[in-house]
Design a protein around this motif. Structure first.
Motif, PDB file in Angstrom:
ATOM      1  N   ALA A  80       0.835  -1.204   0.000  1.00 24.13           N
ATOM      2  CA  ALA A  80       0.000   0.000   0.000  1.00 24.13           C
ATOM      3  C   ALA A  80       0.869   1.254   0.000  1.00 24.13           C
ATOM      4  CB  ALA A  80      -0.937   0.000   1.210  1.00 24.13           C
ATOM      5  N   ALA A  81       1.917   1.245   0.822  1.00 21.74           N
ATOM      6  CA  ALA A  81       2.822   2.398   0.862  1.00 21.74           C
ATOM      7  C   ALA A  81       3.580   2.531  -0.449  1.00 21.74           C
ATOM      8  CB  ALA A  81       3.798   2.253   2.028  1.00 21.74           C
ATOM      9  N   TYR A  82       3.921   1.395  -1.060  1.00 14.85           N
ATOM     10  CA  TYR A  82       4.612   1.418  -2.350  1.00 14.85           C
ATOM     11  C   TYR A  82       3.740   2.103  -3.400  1.00 14.85           C
ATOM     12  CZ  TYR A  82       7.007  -0.234  -6.555  1.00 14.85           C
ATOM     13  OH  TYR A  82       7.662  -0.290  -7.751  1.00 14.85           O
ATOM     14  N   ARG A  83       2.461   1.734  -3.424  1.00 13.09           N
ATOM     15  CA  ARG A  83       1.554   2.344  -4.397  1.00 13.09           C
ATOM     16  C   ARG A  83       1.428   3.848  -4.154  1.00 13.09           C
ATOM     17  NH1 ARG A  83      -1.613  -1.109  -7.372  1.00 13.09           N
ATOM     18  NH2 ARG A  83      -1.725  -3.289  -6.708  1.00 13.09           N
ATOM     19  N   ARG A  84       1.323   4.240  -2.904  1.00 13.30           N
ATOM     20  CA  ARG A  84       1.204   5.673  -2.588  1.00 13.30           C
ATOM     21  C   ARG A  84       2.460   6.421  -3.025  1.00 13.30           C
ATOM     22  NH1 ARG A  84      -0.938   3.623   2.286  1.00 13.30           N
ATOM     23  NH2 ARG A  84       1.051   4.007   3.360  1.00 13.30           N
ATOM     24  N   ALA A  85       3.619   5.847  -2.724  1.00 16.35           N
ATOM     25  CA  ALA A  85       4.870   6.512  -3.079  1.00 16.35           C
ATOM     26  C   ALA A  85       5.021   6.613  -4.589  1.00 16.35           C
ATOM     27  CB  ALA A  85       6.056   5.752  -2.476  1.00 16.35           C
ATOM     28  N   LEU A  86       4.660   5.551  -5.297  1.00 17.67           N
ATOM     29  CA  LEU A  86       4.780   5.567  -6.757  1.00 17.67           C
ATOM     30  C   LEU A  86       3.831   6.594  -7.366  1.00 17.67           C
ATOM     31  CD1 LEU A  86       6.290   4.160  -9.057  1.00 17.67           C
ATOM     32  CD2 LEU A  86       4.368   2.588  -9.254  1.00 17.67           C
ATOM     33  N   GLY A  87       2.670   6.770  -6.747  1.00 14.42           N
ATOM     34  CA  GLY A  87       1.702   7.737  -7.256  1.00 14.42           C
ATOM     35  C   GLY A  87       2.181   9.171  -7.167  1.00 14.42           C
ATOM     36  N   LEU A  88       3.198   9.424  -6.346  1.00 12.36           N
ATOM     37  CA  LEU A  88       3.724  10.776  -6.186  1.00 12.36           C
ATOM     38  C   LEU A  88       4.834  11.098  -7.185  1.00 12.36           C
ATOM     39  CD1 LEU A  88       3.918  10.947  -2.281  1.00 12.36           C
ATOM     40  CD2 LEU A  88       2.204  12.004  -3.763  1.00 12.36           C
ATOM     41  N   ILE A  89       5.289  10.080  -7.929  1.00 17.02           N
ATOM     42  CA  ILE A  89       6.366  10.289  -8.894  1.00 17.02           C
ATOM     43  C   ILE A  89       5.753  10.670 -10.240  1.00 17.02           C
ATOM     44  CG2 ILE A  89       8.279   9.190 -10.111  1.00 17.02           C
ATOM     45  CD1 ILE A  89       8.724   7.444  -7.678  1.00 17.02           C
ATOM     46  N   PRO A  90       6.049  11.865 -10.747  1.00 19.37           N
ATOM     47  CA  PRO A  90       5.417  12.323 -11.995  1.00 19.37           C
ATOM     48  C   PRO A  90       5.704  11.419 -13.189  1.00 19.37           C
ATOM     49  CG  PRO A  90       6.528  14.136 -10.862  1.00 19.37           C
ATOM     50  CD  PRO A  90       6.948  12.877 -10.169  1.00 19.37           C
ATOM     51  N   GLU A  91       6.941  10.952 -13.320  1.00 21.13           N
ATOM     52  CA  GLU A  91       7.326  10.117 -14.464  1.00 21.13           C
ATOM     53  C   GLU A  91       8.089   8.893 -13.962  1.00 21.13           C
ATOM     54  OE1 GLU A  91       9.434  12.365 -17.359  1.00 21.13           O
ATOM     55  OE2 GLU A  91       7.887  13.898 -17.564  1.00 21.13           O
ATOM     56  N   PRO A  92       7.376   7.867 -13.519  1.00 23.39           N
ATOM     57  CA  PRO A  92       8.056   6.671 -13.012  1.00 23.39           C
ATOM     58  C   PRO A  92       8.910   6.009 -14.089  1.00 23.39           C
ATOM     59  CG  PRO A  92       5.706   6.650 -12.457  1.00 23.39           C
ATOM     60  CD  PRO A  92       5.916   7.742 -13.460  1.00 23.39           C
ATOM     61  N   ALA A  93       9.987   5.380 -13.663  1.00 23.10           N
ATOM     62  CA  ALA A  93      10.835   4.614 -14.582  1.00 23.10           C
ATOM     63  C   ALA A  93      10.056   3.406 -15.095  1.00 23.10           C
ATOM     64  CB  ALA A  93      12.100   4.160 -13.859  1.00 23.10           C
ATOM     65  N   PRO A  94      10.438   2.888 -16.274  1.00 19.51           N
ATOM     66  CA  PRO A  94       9.716   1.723 -16.804  1.00 19.51           C
ATOM     67  C   PRO A  94       9.632   0.555 -15.834  1.00 19.51           C
ATOM     68  CG  PRO A  94      11.098   2.678 -18.512  1.00 19.51           C
ATOM     69  CD  PRO A  94      11.442   3.398 -17.242  1.00 19.51           C
ATOM     70  N   TRP A  95      10.734   0.270 -15.104  1.00 16.84           N
ATOM     71  CA  TRP A  95      10.688  -0.861 -14.177  1.00 16.84           C
ATOM     72  C   TRP A  95       9.686  -0.622 -13.063  1.00 16.84           C
ATOM     73  CZ3 TRP A  95      11.712  -0.721  -8.982  1.00 16.84           C
ATOM     74  CH2 TRP A  95      12.440   0.359  -8.489  1.00 16.84           C
ATOM     75  N   GLN A  96       9.508   0.666 -12.683  1.00 21.59           N
ATOM     76  CA  GLN A  96       8.533   0.988 -11.642  1.00 21.59           C
ATOM     77  C   GLN A  96       7.111   0.816 -12.163  1.00 21.59           C
ATOM     78  OE1 GLN A  96      10.024   4.949 -10.895  1.00 21.59           O
ATOM     79  NE2 GLN A  96      11.145   4.293  -9.073  1.00 21.59           N
ATOM     80  N   ARG A  97       6.881   1.244 -13.411  1.00 16.58           N
ATOM     81  CA  ARG A  97       5.547   1.053 -13.999  1.00 16.58           C
ATOM     82  C   ARG A  97       5.256  -0.431 -14.200  1.00 16.58           C
ATOM     83  NH1 ARG A  97       4.982   2.606 -18.901  1.00 16.58           N
ATOM     84  NH2 ARG A  97       7.097   3.234 -19.459  1.00 16.58           N
ATOM     85  N   ALA A  98       6.299  -1.184 -14.556  1.00 16.67           N
ATOM     86  CA  ALA A  98       6.116  -2.626 -14.725  1.00 16.67           C
ATOM     87  C   ALA A  98       5.765  -3.288 -13.404  1.00 16.67           C
ATOM     88  CB  ALA A  98       7.377  -3.247 -15.308  1.00 16.67           C
ATOM     89  N   MET A  99       6.387  -2.818 -12.325  1.00 13.94           N
ATOM     90  CA  MET A  99       6.076  -3.380 -11.017  1.00 13.94           C
ATOM     91  C   MET A  99       4.625  -3.096 -10.639  1.00 13.94           C
ATOM     92  SD  MET A  99       7.108  -5.173  -8.506  1.00 13.94           S
ATOM     93  CE  MET A  99       8.894  -5.210  -8.692  1.00 13.94           C
ATOM     94  N   THR A 100       4.143  -1.902 -10.957  1.00 12.02           N
ATOM     95  CA  THR A 100       2.753  -1.573 -10.670  1.00 12.02           C
ATOM     96  C   THR A 100       1.815  -2.489 -11.445  1.00 12.02           C
ATOM     97  OG1 THR A 100       3.325   0.747 -10.270  1.00 12.02           O
ATOM     98  CG2 THR A 100       1.024   0.255 -10.737  1.00 12.02           C
ATOM     99  N   ALA A 101       2.117  -2.698 -12.731  1.00 15.03           N
ATOM    100  CA  ALA A 101       1.285  -3.606 -13.531  1.00 15.03           C
ATOM    101  C   ALA A 101       1.300  -5.008 -12.938  1.00 15.03           C
ATOM    102  CB  ALA A 101       1.780  -3.629 -14.976  1.00 15.03           C
ATOM    103  N   ARG A 102       2.456  -5.429 -12.466  1.00 16.12           N
ATOM    104  CA  ARG A 102       2.565  -6.737 -11.844  1.00 16.12           C
ATOM    105  C   ARG A 102       1.691  -6.812 -10.587  1.00 16.12           C
ATOM    106  NH1 ARG A 102       3.222 -12.111 -12.380  1.00 16.12           N
ATOM    107  NH2 ARG A 102       4.205 -13.014 -10.551  1.00 16.12           N
ATOM    108  N   LEU A 103       1.733  -5.775  -9.769  1.00 15.38           N
ATOM    109  CA  LEU A 103       0.915  -5.747  -8.553  1.00 15.38           C
ATOM    110  C   LEU A 103      -0.574  -5.741  -8.883  1.00 15.38           C
ATOM    111  CD1 LEU A 103       2.944  -3.157  -6.442  1.00 15.38           C
ATOM    112  CD2 LEU A 103       2.836  -5.626  -6.085  1.00 15.38           C
ATOM    113  N   ASP A 104      -0.903  -5.192 -10.062  1.00 17.87           N
ATOM    114  CA  ASP A 104      -2.299  -5.162 -10.501  1.00 17.87           C
ATOM    115  C   ASP A 104      -2.726  -6.473 -11.158  1.00 17.87           C
ATOM    116  OD1 ASP A 104      -2.674  -2.593  -9.574  1.00 17.87           O
ATOM    117  OD2 ASP A 104      -2.202  -1.650 -11.493  1.00 17.87           O
ATOM    118  N   GLY A 105      -1.827  -7.460 -11.164  1.00 20.22           N
ATOM    119  CA  GLY A 105      -2.164  -8.746 -11.768  1.00 20.22           C
ATOM    120  C   GLY A 105      -2.140  -8.734 -13.278  1.00 20.22           C
ATOM    121  N   LYS A 106      -1.264  -7.913 -13.881  1.00 19.70           N
ATOM    122  CA  LYS A 106      -1.179  -7.796 -15.326  1.00 19.70           C
ATOM    123  C   LYS A 106       0.255  -8.079 -15.793  1.00 19.70           C
ATOM    124  CE  LYS A 106      -4.746  -4.196 -15.270  1.00 19.70           C
ATOM    125  NZ  LYS A 106      -5.062  -2.770 -15.564  1.00 19.70           N
TER     126      LYS A 106
END
Length: 218
Positions: free
Chosen positions: A139-165
């Protein structure tokens, strides 16, 4: 490509041999492709010629990290802070070193102290993201990532992974880091060894472990 960049920087050093920043970047490139001895040689030269240059100590910290030497890495960051006390970057780097070695309690205390400093917002966001990830707090990871204007590709990939995609995550990685998907695999180039680990971890998380294994064997 790293080899081309090294050639360019070597020419720049020949043209301006007294510029410590050029040598520092050259050393970092060597370190990133595994030429630790050459990176150390350049660092030793910088220490002799420019003993108070702050970025030399950041380089020494990275060299210590490559050896897995936490004590030497922290000593180097402390010397960087002493060489440039008006900057907050050294303290931010110290927090990152603690985090990278899993000293979560000390890293949290370091990050809390940085909130009182004039620290760049992106540094705070990256620290928060790293702390959340290392602590397993999704949950904290998602909140922190949401504050980054332009996440790195690996960070966006991690979010997709957490979303089951996982398929979406893999496509994000393929687009962001095409060199990892080339065959034969060459030397992926990143700004630091930690980017290499970050992307490798993301590849493993989405099931592309063979790509990461190939890179490790190199």
């Amino acid at each position: 490509r790293p080899a081309d960049a090294i050639t360019v920087l070597e020419k720049a050093v020949a043209l301006d041999p007294l510029a410590p920043m050029i040598r520092t970047e050259l050393a970092r490139l060597h370190l990133n492709i595994g030429n630790e001895d050459e990176a150390q040689r350049i660092a030793d030269h910088l220490l002799r010629q420019h003993p108070d240059f702050p970025f030399t100590f950041a380089l020494l910290s990275q060299l210590a990290d490559a050896r897995g030497d936490l004590v030497a890495s922290l000593q180097a960051t402390d010397r960087r802070i002493a060489a440039d006390p008006s900057s907050d970057r050294g303290q931010g780097e110290r927090c990152e070193v603690l985090l990278q070695y899993g000293a979560l309690g000390q890293a949290r205390a370091c990050a809390a102290a940085m909130t009182k400093a004039n620290l760049d917002a992106r540094w705070r966001q990256d620290l928060a993201l790293g702390l959340a990830f290392m602590s397993g707090d999704i949950a904290a990871y998602r909140r922190a990532l949401g504050l980054i204007p332009e996440p790195a590709p690996w960070q966006r990939a991690m979010t997709a992974r957490l979303d089951g995609k996982p398929a979406e995550a893999l496509e994000i990685l393929r687009e962001g880091y095409p060199q990892w998907f080339e065959r034969p695999l060459r030397n992926p180039s990143f700004s630091s060894p930690y980017d290499y680990i970050d992307v490798g971890s993301a590849l493993t998380a989405v099931g592309a472990k063979r790509l990461w294994d190939d890179a490790l064997r190199r």
